[in-house]
Write an enzyme that holds these catalytic residues in place. Structure first.
Site, mmCIF file in Angstrom:
data_model
loop_
_atom_site.group_PDB
_atom_site.id
_atom_site.type_symbol
_atom_site.label_atom_id
_atom_site.label_comp_id
_atom_site.label_asym_id
_atom_site.label_seq_id
_atom_site.Cartn_x
_atom_site.Cartn_y
_atom_site.Cartn_z
ATOM 1 N N SER A 296 0.837 -1.207 0.000
ATOM 2 C CA SER A 296 0.000 0.000 0.000
ATOM 3 C C SER A 296 0.867 1.250 0.000
ATOM 4 O O SER A 296 1.641 1.486 0.935
ATOM 5 C CB SER A 296 -0.902 0.009 1.242
ATOM 6 O OG SER A 296 -1.414 1.320 1.424
ATOM 7 N N HIS B 54 -1.154 -1.594 -3.938
ATOM 8 C CA HIS B 54 -2.452 -1.292 -3.319
ATOM 9 C C HIS B 54 -2.613 0.234 -3.238
ATOM 10 O O HIS B 54 -1.771 0.926 -2.664
ATOM 11 C CB HIS B 54 -2.456 -1.915 -1.915
ATOM 12 C CG HIS B 54 -3.740 -1.841 -1.175
ATOM 13 N ND1 HIS B 54 -4.746 -2.787 -1.291
ATOM 14 C CD2 HIS B 54 -4.205 -0.943 -0.279
ATOM 15 C CE1 HIS B 54 -5.752 -2.485 -0.493
ATOM 16 N NE2 HIS B 54 -5.452 -1.352 0.140
ATOM 17 N N ASP C 77 -5.009 3.195 -1.964
ATOM 18 C CA ASP C 77 -6.118 3.492 -1.050
ATOM 19 C C ASP C 77 -6.790 4.800 -1.448
ATOM 20 O O ASP C 77 -6.210 5.878 -1.325
ATOM 21 C CB ASP C 77 -5.583 3.585 0.382
ATOM 22 C CG ASP C 77 -5.237 2.221 0.950
ATOM 23 O OD1 ASP C 77 -6.118 1.342 0.938
ATOM 24 O OD2 ASP C 77 -4.080 2.034 1.378
ATOM 25 N N MET D 280 -9.668 7.393 -0.707
ATOM 26 C CA MET D 280 -10.551 7.817 0.398
ATOM 27 C C MET D 280 -11.195 9.157 0.047
ATOM 28 O O MET D 280 -10.535 10.043 -0.496
ATOM 29 C CB MET D 280 -9.745 7.972 1.682
ATOM 30 C CG MET D 280 -8.969 6.725 2.062
ATOM 31 S SD MET D 280 -8.203 6.883 3.677
ATOM 32 C CE MET D 280 -7.144 5.434 3.693
ATOM 33 N N HIS E 219 -8.352 0.112 -3.826
ATOM 34 C CA HIS E 219 -9.259 -0.071 -2.681
ATOM 35 C C HIS E 219 -10.075 1.206 -2.506
ATOM 36 O O HIS E 219 -9.560 2.211 -2.011
ATOM 37 C CB HIS E 219 -8.388 -0.375 -1.446
ATOM 38 C CG HIS E 219 -9.166 -0.562 -0.183
ATOM 39 N ND1 HIS E 219 -8.556 -0.652 1.052
ATOM 40 C CD2 HIS E 219 -10.503 -0.692 0.054
ATOM 41 C CE1 HIS E 219 -9.479 -0.818 1.978
ATOM 42 N NE2 HIS E 219 -10.672 -0.831 1.410
ATOM 43 N N MET F 226 -12.491 3.397 -0.716
ATOM 44 C CA MET F 226 -13.185 3.661 0.550
ATOM 45 C C MET F 226 -13.995 4.929 0.331
ATOM 46 O O MET F 226 -13.663 6.009 0.834
ATOM 47 C CB MET F 226 -12.154 3.812 1.681
ATOM 48 C CG MET F 226 -11.544 2.481 2.091
ATOM 49 S SD MET F 226 -9.973 2.649 2.953
ATOM 50 C CE MET F 226 -8.887 2.798 1.537
ATOM 51 N N MET G 183 -11.146 -6.104 6.256
ATOM 52 C CA MET G 183 -10.389 -5.037 6.934
ATOM 53 C C MET G 183 -10.053 -5.490 8.348
ATOM 54 O O MET G 183 -10.932 -5.910 9.104
ATOM 55 C CB MET G 183 -11.201 -3.740 7.013
ATOM 56 C CG MET G 183 -11.386 -3.008 5.699
ATOM 57 S SD MET G 183 -9.848 -2.556 4.844
ATOM 58 C CE MET G 183 -9.014 -1.542 6.064
ATOM 59 N N ASP H 240 -6.263 -6.471 5.227
ATOM 60 C CA ASP H 240 -5.702 -5.124 5.098
ATOM 61 C C ASP H 240 -5.814 -4.385 6.436
ATOM 62 O O ASP H 240 -6.915 -4.180 6.933
ATOM 63 C CB ASP H 240 -6.496 -4.375 4.016
ATOM 64 C CG ASP H 240 -5.983 -2.970 3.743
ATOM 65 O OD1 ASP H 240 -4.933 -2.585 4.303
ATOM 66 O OD2 ASP H 240 -6.657 -2.252 2.968
#
Ligand code: DX5
Ligand code: ZN
Length: 232
Positions: A10, A35, A37, A39, A68, A70, A141, A175
């Protein structure tokens, strides 16, 4: 047969102004996935990267991307992320954020990518049971999403085991809070794709950290070198 162990690095804990150098370092280690992330400041209390960064990373590496999301309303952003990424990259959205998760999975798969669905620590396996036949991956998670560097929540381990039982050949990703001290437990319960941010990028040797995590994970499922045979 349980699918192969993969390490997904990540970049949330990487140096954001030296991202290309950071990616080169993890490529040398033979990292399996990058990875990313994403958000939105609504689904989680933090704002990070969007399709623009995904597109930039795609231009400089051949390592498959593990995106990923979110974010709220994931269905509205699948095409932007799918266009920025490439065939066979993974897009994962959160079960809690999707009213019609089956439709989000179809959007991702119709764009030619692999579809993952993620569960927060408090969300039960039952909420994705009807999706196991159509999703490519479930992401469990092991911290409440939003930030790197949090502590692993061991209470999620039975969820990983339950999922592995229901879907023996599916990719199961874990994760949050993965370190050399927590990785074996997650793998022993059935996780095969392992995300780590701090345990890779907050060390002096990200390349060595990846190799070490992979070795620990393989040892945990008994793929380490067997001992010497006893001769008669
Ligand atoms: C957290 C993110 C994770 C995070 C993991 O919300 O989804 O991918 O980067 O960070 P570490 O490995 O430091 O817990
Ligand atoms: Zn993540």
């Amino acid at each position: 047969m349980q699918p192969k162990i993969q390490i997904s690095a990540s970049i949330l804990a990487a140096n954001p102004v030296r991202l290309e150098d950071e990616i080169r370092r993890i490529e040398v280690a033979g990292v399996d996935l990058i990875h990313i992330d994403v958000m939105d400041g609504h689904f989680v209390p933090n704002i990070t990267m969007g399709p623009f960064i995904v597109e930039g990373i795609k231009r400089i590496t051949e390592v498959p991307l593990d995106i990923h999301l979110m974010i709220e309303h994931p269905e509205e952003y699948i095409s932007a992320f799918a266009n920025a990424a490439g065939k066979d990259d993974i897009i994962t959205f959160h079960r809690e954020a999707a009213k019609k998760p089956g439709e989000v999975i179809s959007l991702i798969k119709n764009a030619g990518l692999k579809a993952g669905v993620s569960l927060n620590p408090d969300t039960p396996v039952e909420s994705v049971e009807d999706l196991l036949d159509i999703a490519d991956m479930v992401l469990v998670m092991s911290v409440n999403p939003g930030f790197a560097g949090q502590k692993f929540i061991p209470a999620v381990l039975p969820k990983i085991a339950h999922l592995r039982n229901l879907a023996p050949e599916m990719d199961i990703e874990v994760d949050g809070g993965i370190t050399p001290g927590t990785i074996a437990q997650a793998v022993q319960q059935g996780a095969n794709i392992i995300v780590a941010a701090s345990a890779i990028f907050k060390t002096n040797d990200p390349c060595g950290a990846i190799r070490n995590l992979k070795q620990l994970a393989e040892q945990a499922v008994g793929k380490e070198c067997p001992g010497m045979l006893i001769q008669d």
